[in-house]
Design an enzyme around this catalytic site. Sequence first.
Site, short mmCIF file in Angstrom:
data_model
loop_
_atom_site.label_atom_id
_atom_site.label_comp_id
_atom_site.label_asym_id
_atom_site.label_seq_id
_atom_site.Cartn_x
_atom_site.Cartn_y
_atom_site.Cartn_z
N CYS A 2 0.84 -1.21 0.00
CA CYS A 2 0.00 0.00 0.00
C CYS A 2 0.87 1.25 0.00
O CYS A 2 1.96 1.26 0.54
CB CYS A 2 -0.96 0.13 1.19
SG CYS A 2 -2.22 -1.14 1.26
N GLY A 36 0.83 -0.87 -4.66
CA GLY A 36 -0.48 -1.50 -4.59
C GLY A 36 -1.28 -1.20 -5.83
O GLY A 36 -1.31 -0.05 -6.29
N ASN A 111 -0.96 1.96 5.63
CA ASN A 111 0.02 1.06 5.03
C ASN A 111 0.59 0.23 6.16
O ASN A 111 1.17 0.78 7.09
CB ASN A 111 1.12 1.86 4.33
CG ASN A 111 2.27 0.99 3.83
OD1 ASN A 111 3.38 1.46 3.69
ND2 ASN A 111 2.00 -0.27 3.54
N GLY A 112 0.41 -1.07 6.09
CA GLY A 112 0.92 -1.95 7.15
C GLY A 112 -0.10 -2.98 7.51
O GLY A 112 -0.97 -3.32 6.70
N TYR A 252 12.83 -5.23 -2.30
CA TYR A 252 11.84 -5.35 -3.37
C TYR A 252 10.78 -4.25 -3.41
O TYR A 252 10.48 -3.73 -4.48
CB TYR A 252 11.14 -6.70 -3.25
CG TYR A 252 9.95 -6.85 -4.17
CD1 TYR A 252 10.12 -7.13 -5.52
CD2 TYR A 252 8.65 -6.71 -3.69
CE1 TYR A 252 9.02 -7.24 -6.37
CE2 TYR A 252 7.56 -6.83 -4.53
CZ TYR A 252 7.75 -7.09 -5.87
OH TYR A 252 6.68 -7.20 -6.70
N ASP A 356 15.55 -10.54 -7.08
CA ASP A 356 15.61 -9.98 -5.72
C ASP A 356 15.23 -10.98 -4.66
O ASP A 356 15.79 -10.95 -3.56
CB ASP A 356 14.73 -8.72 -5.63
CG ASP A 356 13.29 -9.02 -6.00
OD1 ASP A 356 12.54 -9.49 -5.15
OD2 ASP A 356 12.95 -8.79 -7.18
N CYS A 392 5.25 -12.92 6.80
CA CYS A 392 5.26 -11.53 7.24
C CYS A 392 3.88 -11.18 7.80
O CYS A 392 2.87 -11.45 7.17
CB CYS A 392 5.57 -10.58 6.08
SG CYS A 392 5.47 -8.85 6.58
N CYS A 446 11.06 -12.04 8.22
CA CYS A 446 10.73 -13.03 7.18
C CYS A 446 11.95 -13.91 6.88
O CYS A 446 11.81 -15.03 6.39
CB CYS A 446 10.19 -12.36 5.93
SG CYS A 446 11.26 -11.11 5.22
P1 AMP Z 1 7.67 -16.34 -6.31
O1 AMP Z 1 8.96 -16.90 -5.78
O2 AMP Z 1 7.16 -17.02 -7.51
O3 AMP Z 1 6.61 -16.30 -5.23
O4 AMP Z 1 7.89 -14.83 -6.74
C1 AMP Z 1 9.08 -14.17 -6.56
C2 AMP Z 1 9.08 -12.93 -7.41
O5 AMP Z 1 8.04 -12.05 -7.00
C3 AMP Z 1 10.38 -12.18 -7.31
O6 AMP Z 1 10.84 -12.04 -8.62
C4 AMP Z 1 10.04 -10.83 -6.73
O7 AMP Z 1 10.51 -9.81 -7.59
C5 AMP Z 1 8.55 -10.77 -6.64
N1 AMP Z 1 8.09 -10.53 -5.26
C6 AMP Z 1 8.73 -10.79 -4.12
N2 AMP Z 1 7.97 -10.47 -3.05
C7 AMP Z 1 6.83 -9.98 -3.51
C8 AMP Z 1 5.64 -9.47 -2.90
N3 AMP Z 1 5.49 -9.42 -1.59
N4 AMP Z 1 4.68 -9.04 -3.71
C9 AMP Z 1 4.83 -9.08 -5.03
N5 AMP Z 1 5.89 -9.57 -5.66
C10 AMP Z 1 6.90 -10.02 -4.93
#
Ligand code: AMP
Length: 468
Positions: A2, A36, A111-112, A252, A356, A392, A446
């Site tokens: 958010c 978001g 946000n949170g 991220y 990432d 988280c 996490c």
């Molecule tokens: P997955 O391992 O398939 O669940 O997705 C990992 C990918 O989602 C990574 O490439 C990140 O860039 C992205 N990602 C990581 N955390 C989040 C999050 N909380 N919400 C949206 N995308 C995320």
Amino acid sequence: MCGVCGIWSPPARAAEDPTEAARLMFFSLYALQHRGQESAGIAATDGRDLRVVRRMGLVGQVFSEPDLGVLGGRAAMGHTRYSTTGSSKIQNAQPLVVRDDRLGELAIGHNGNCINAREIRDELGAQGARFVTSSDTEVVAQAIASAPGASWDDRLRHALPTLAGAWSLVILTPAALYAVRDPLGVRPLSLGRRDGAWLVASETCALDTIGAEFVRDVEPGEVLRIDDRGPERVADLAAQGRRGLCIFEHVYLASASSRLGGVSVYATRERMGEILAEEHPAQADAVIPVPDSAIPAAVGYARRSGIPFHEGLIKNRYIGRTFIQPSDELRRHNVALKYNALGDVLEGRRVVVVDDSIVRGNTSGPIVDLLRRHGAREVHMRICSPPIRHACYFGVDMARRGELIAARLSVEEIRRHIGADTLGYLSLEGMVRATGGTADEYCSACFTGEYLVPVQLELDKSVLEKVP
Ligand code: AMP
């Protein structure tokens, strides 16, 4: 996730252009869209009442020029939502408005994640409060509205210490704008200035977008009231000696163009890549990022390793983030929809691919597969954060623990699962060092399972939907 933002402008500006405050909120929300994508809303006031426009969808789809006229006013606030408590539906869209017979209306954007929302909701419910949404933000709003006190300042001072978890809040009443961070400062919030107006925003990139100057971060635990006299701290709830900015903001969530606590997210990500190259070197011909969030880290990896940087995957810029649709099934399809591989870059090459994070593990396997199908001879996956083994509870929708691949599998098992030749994760120490800070400034729960406030481990995002 958010994004939240707010503006309090001097009376003369609103007289000159009655749509300016709402217009600036629109562009601030645009800059916070990455936080978001489910719904967006703006509340505005002319000093008498509050007007709200909120709808499902992306910021650019939600608001039209006539909406800005309807909103009017000299102060406004905005919210763009990614649900962490409560499902994705219009009733849960923000800002939410509550009304008190004596003090009038209050709009709130959050946000949170308030982790004791269920208990507070039960208590307020027993006293006769009625709830119309399944979001924790309504619980926060009702807790404030029903707290004792003759002013909103008093009620905030009374209600906020009862909330546990993560909350960066922007609150608007006809008389003032409030900016609030939880005692640990889990989610970011910054204060800015533009042509005599005061602004707050989740990230500094939103201040930059509208040409505002960064003044300072709202401090962890700070409750700031902003009106024509400027900002005034009306309460300080800081946790003595401990801060807890979410380190995943650096990994991220945040835009690479933002500064978190004065630290450049872009520079941090580059350093993450450099340290990753030291911790997990590879024999390879090309370093490629998974765009967009891992681009700075791949630049850092390439620089430190001396392996040339290339683009090997092109992302469709018009598809949102992988997590836009909160169901696993849709997420799986997204990988193919989202990236095209460059055969002429990949053909016959040994590639290091930098991402990432690995969360559920649905993305990396299809990416490795895509790279191989386009000719990559070897694929070495490098991740700029440690394995995510714990859920988280503080505002990142990361899945329940059982869905986290690293909670179930070892690094070697994950490597086999995604089909990479090698897999290397950045160490916890390396990740913290990349920020230039120390471990006690961040929440890294996490990765470590060390939650800074006690959590009920079975909590999930629909907790308030199960209340009868
Ligand atoms: P997955 O391992 O398939 O669940 O997705 C990992 C990918 O989602 C990574 O490439 C990140 O860039 C992205 N990602 C990581 N955390 C989040 C999050 N909380 N919400 C949206 N995308 C995320």
